[in-house]
Design a protein around this motif. Structure first.
Motif, PDB file in Angstrom:
ATOM      1  N   ILE A 110       0.834  -1.202   0.000  1.00  0.00           N
ATOM      2  CA  ILE A 110       0.000   0.000   0.000  1.00  0.00           C
ATOM      3  C   ILE A 110       0.870   1.254   0.000  1.00  0.00           C
ATOM      4  O   ILE A 110       2.009   1.255   0.487  1.00  0.00           O
ATOM      5  N   ASP A 111       0.339   2.348  -0.555  1.00  0.00           N
ATOM      6  CA  ASP A 111       1.054   3.619  -0.546  1.00  0.00           C
ATOM      7  C   ASP A 111       0.935   4.284   0.827  1.00  0.00           C
ATOM      8  O   ASP A 111       0.039   3.965   1.615  1.00  0.00           O
ATOM      9  N   ALA A 112       1.805   5.243   1.079  1.00  0.00           N
ATOM     10  CA  ALA A 112       1.810   5.927   2.372  1.00  0.00           C
ATOM     11  C   ALA A 112       0.588   6.822   2.558  1.00  0.00           C
ATOM     12  O   ALA A 112       0.086   6.967   3.680  1.00  0.00           O
ATOM     13  N   GLN A 113       0.083   7.426   1.475  1.00  0.00           N
ATOM     14  CA  GLN A 113      -0.985   8.402   1.625  1.00  0.00           C
ATOM     15  C   GLN A 113      -2.254   7.814   2.251  1.00  0.00           C
ATOM     16  O   GLN A 113      -2.832   8.442   3.156  1.00  0.00           O
ATOM     17  N   PRO A 114      -2.737   6.651   1.825  1.00  0.00           N
ATOM     18  CA  PRO A 114      -3.909   6.086   2.506  1.00  0.00           C
ATOM     19  C   PRO A 114      -3.669   5.810   3.993  1.00  0.00           C
ATOM     20  O   PRO A 114      -4.587   5.948   4.805  1.00  0.00           O
ATOM     21  N   LEU A 133       3.892  -9.510   9.640  1.00  0.00           N
ATOM     22  CA  LEU A 133       3.859  -9.652   8.185  1.00  0.00           C
ATOM     23  C   LEU A 133       3.930  -8.302   7.474  1.00  0.00           C
ATOM     24  O   LEU A 133       4.260  -8.231   6.284  1.00  0.00           O
ATOM     25  N   ARG A 134       3.611  -7.215   8.187  1.00  0.00           N
ATOM     26  CA  ARG A 134       3.608  -5.883   7.590  1.00  0.00           C
ATOM     27  C   ARG A 134       4.687  -4.974   8.200  1.00  0.00           C
ATOM     28  O   ARG A 134       4.718  -3.784   7.906  1.00  0.00           O
ATOM     29  N   ALA A 135       5.564  -5.519   8.993  1.00  0.00           N
ATOM     30  CA  ALA A 135       6.558  -4.702   9.686  1.00  0.00           C
ATOM     31  C   ALA A 135       7.502  -3.989   8.731  1.00  0.00           C
ATOM     32  O   ALA A 135       8.004  -2.902   9.026  1.00  0.00           O
ATOM     33  N   GLU A 136       7.733  -4.585   7.565  1.00  0.00           N
ATOM     34  CA  GLU A 136       8.676  -3.995   6.611  1.00  0.00           C
ATOM     35  C   GLU A 136       7.985  -3.170   5.536  1.00  0.00           C
ATOM     36  O   GLU A 136       8.638  -2.725   4.588  1.00  0.00           O
ATOM     37  N   GLU A 137       6.691  -2.966   5.666  1.00  0.00           N
ATOM     38  CA  GLU A 137       5.978  -2.162   4.682  1.00  0.00           C
ATOM     39  C   GLU A 137       6.508  -0.722   4.698  1.00  0.00           C
ATOM     40  O   GLU A 137       6.514  -0.056   5.738  1.00  0.00           O
ATOM     41  N   ALA A 138       6.916  -0.250   3.541  1.00  0.00           N
ATOM     42  CA  ALA A 138       7.490   1.096   3.453  1.00  0.00           C
ATOM     43  C   ALA A 138       6.493   2.150   3.909  1.00  0.00           C
ATOM     44  O   ALA A 138       6.869   3.140   4.561  1.00  0.00           O
ATOM     45  N   ALA A 139       5.221   1.974   3.572  1.00  0.00           N
ATOM     46  CA  ALA A 139       4.215   2.980   3.930  1.00  0.00           C
ATOM     47  C   ALA A 139       4.128   3.167   5.437  1.00  0.00           C
ATOM     48  O   ALA A 139       4.060   4.303   5.935  1.00  0.00           O
ATOM     49  N   HIS A 165     -10.455   2.735   6.147  1.00  0.00           N
ATOM     50  CA  HIS A 165     -10.371   3.829   5.185  1.00  0.00           C
ATOM     51  C   HIS A 165      -9.379   3.450   4.091  1.00  0.00           C
ATOM     52  O   HIS A 165      -8.202   3.212   4.357  1.00  0.00           O
ATOM     53  N   ARG A 166      -9.843   3.324   2.879  1.00  0.00           N
ATOM     54  CA  ARG A 166      -9.012   3.075   1.695  1.00  0.00           C
ATOM     55  C   ARG A 166      -8.062   1.888   1.883  1.00  0.00           C
ATOM     56  O   ARG A 166      -6.882   1.950   1.563  1.00  0.00           O
ATOM     57  N   GLY A 167      -8.600   0.816   2.427  1.00  0.00           N
ATOM     58  CA  GLY A 167      -7.796  -0.392   2.573  1.00  0.00           C
ATOM     59  C   GLY A 167      -6.909  -0.428   3.802  1.00  0.00           C
ATOM     60  O   GLY A 167      -6.065  -1.318   3.932  1.00  0.00           O
ATOM     61  N   VAL A 168      -7.088   0.528   4.708  1.00  0.00           N
ATOM     62  CA  VAL A 168      -6.302   0.591   5.938  1.00  0.00           C
ATOM     63  C   VAL A 168      -7.249   0.550   7.131  1.00  0.00           C
ATOM     64  O   VAL A 168      -8.270   1.244   7.148  1.00  0.00           O
ATOM     65  N   THR A 169      -6.928  -0.272   8.122  1.00  0.00           N
ATOM     66  CA  THR A 169      -7.700  -0.298   9.359  1.00  0.00           C
ATOM     67  C   THR A 169      -6.859   0.305  10.479  1.00  0.00           C
ATOM     68  O   THR A 169      -5.651   0.078  10.562  1.00  0.00           O
TER      69      THR A 169
END
Length: 369
Positions: free
Chosen positions: A241-245, A272-278, A345-349
């Motif tokens: 996912i992008d950072a903006q959402p 599982l999401r710890a390395e997500e850049a966003a 919101h936009r794929g983010v909880t």
């Protein structure tokens, strides 16, 4: 003040000897310490480092690296060397100055927020020296709001009002303190305490110091907010996912809860999401850590059934647990309560958990698991 990263710097033979005593004293008080002395005065003491370049460069480097400097040299030299380095009292390190006979420990820079006053007192006690403190509130025995903020990890808003409120405290002008949370508020002549439940109805004279994470309209024009950093935002998102959402979802959650962004203490997610850049970008923008937790740890929150958590079969099928944002917020702050359940919101909880006390204690910071 345990745990400050300190650099002790001496420039003479006698100063180096005093530096060894000072470093030993500070280490006994729980501080990690670097001792830097001129190469020709190094005597092989463990942990001692030699420098040979210009003193200005050494101090400039340590000013950026350390949380506090102990400089054993003339105060005039210290002032000249610090002058081009000083930027902001919120970020400048604590600086104390010692004469090479160890008679005086002078709080030189960042006395309140940086902790130089406390450092000077503790070092003077260890060396049998006299602490020299010149801040008006300390000299007059009056409380200071920036000391309170440092002690209890409170963000000051607006920061420009701090000097005016401290001046009012020094001059004995009326200041009212009102706190959403139970804290040992200062006591002195002219200080009034207003119970939280009387905020809208109580009489306020002079300045109001309001300790809350809520974005409420202040009942007085002269209001200084002290924002406790006691909120954890648990976040779940899809991969890539992008950072903006993420920004938008976090801002929306804070707005829904009526909470100030200054009160964010940490973000949290599943491993599982710890390395997500966003997530890393948003954590960096907010200057808060990003914690992550294993699915086993998340499942343990569901198994305890202490909280009425949302459960998503879709998420369970994807990653093996029924949710992310709510349980990780509670794992980050085990004594917290959920003040905003799962929002989307936009794929983010996002969910928000609040710690009611002890958020200022270093031991409350939880490592990644």
């Amino acid at each position: 003040m345990p745990g400050m990263r300190l650099s002790v710097i001496a420039v003479t033979r006698h100063g180096a000897a005093l530096g060894r005593r000072a470093a030993g004293c500070l280490r006994q008080q729980g501080h990690p310490v670097r001792l830097l002395v001129p190469a020709r005065f190094r005597d092989g003491t463990p942990g001692e480092e030699a420098f040979s370049g210009p003193l200005a460069g050494v101090i400039a480097a340590e000013f950026e690296r350390a949380q506090g400097l102990v400089l054993i040299m003339a105060l005039g030299i210290v002032i000249r060397l610090l002058a081009p380095l000083v930027r902001d009292k919120r970020t400048d390190p604590a600086v104390v100055t010692l004469d090479e006979k160890g008679q005086f420990v002078i709080s030189t820079l960042s006395g309140h927020l940086g902790g130089a006053n406390d450092l000077a007192r503790s070092l003077a006690a260890g060396l049998g020296a006299a602490a020299v403190i010149t801040t008006a509130t300390d000299v007059r025995g009056r409380p200071a709001v920036d000391v309170l903020a440092r002690q209890y990890d409170l963000a000051m808003e607006p920061f420009a009002a701090v000097r005016t409120v401290n001046a009012a405290l020094v001059n004995g002008e009326p200041v009212t303190f009102c706190s959403q949370f139970t804290l040992p508020l200062p006591q002195a002549d002219g200080i009034h305490r207003l119970p939280w439940e009387q905020l809208r109805t109580g009489r306020i004279n002079g300045w109001l110091v309001l300790i809350t994470n809520r974005t409420i309209a202040p009942p007085a024009a002269n209001t200084l907010f002290l924002r406790p950093r006691n909120l954890v935002a648990g976040i779940g998102c899809r991969r890539g996912i992008d950072a903006q959402p993420v920004r938008e979802a976090l801002e929306r959650a804070l707005a829904l809860a009526g909470c100030s962004p200054l009160s964010l203490q940490a973000l949290a997610t599943v491993d599982l999401r710890a390395e997500e850049a966003a997530l890393q970008i948003v954590a960096g923008e907010r200057a808060v850590p990003l914690f992550s937790f294993s699915r086993a740890a998340i499942q343990s929150v569901y198994d305890r059934k202490e909280h009425n958590l949302n459960f998503s079969h879709f998420v369970y099928e994807k990653i093996g647990v029924g949710g992310v944002c709510e349980p990780v917020s509670l794992l980050t702050a085990p004594r917290a309560v959920l003040i905003l359940p799962k929002t989307s919101h936009r794929g983010v909880t996002v969910a928000l958990a609040e710690v009611n006390s002890g958020w200022w204690e270093p031991a409350r910071a939880m490592p990644r698991t």
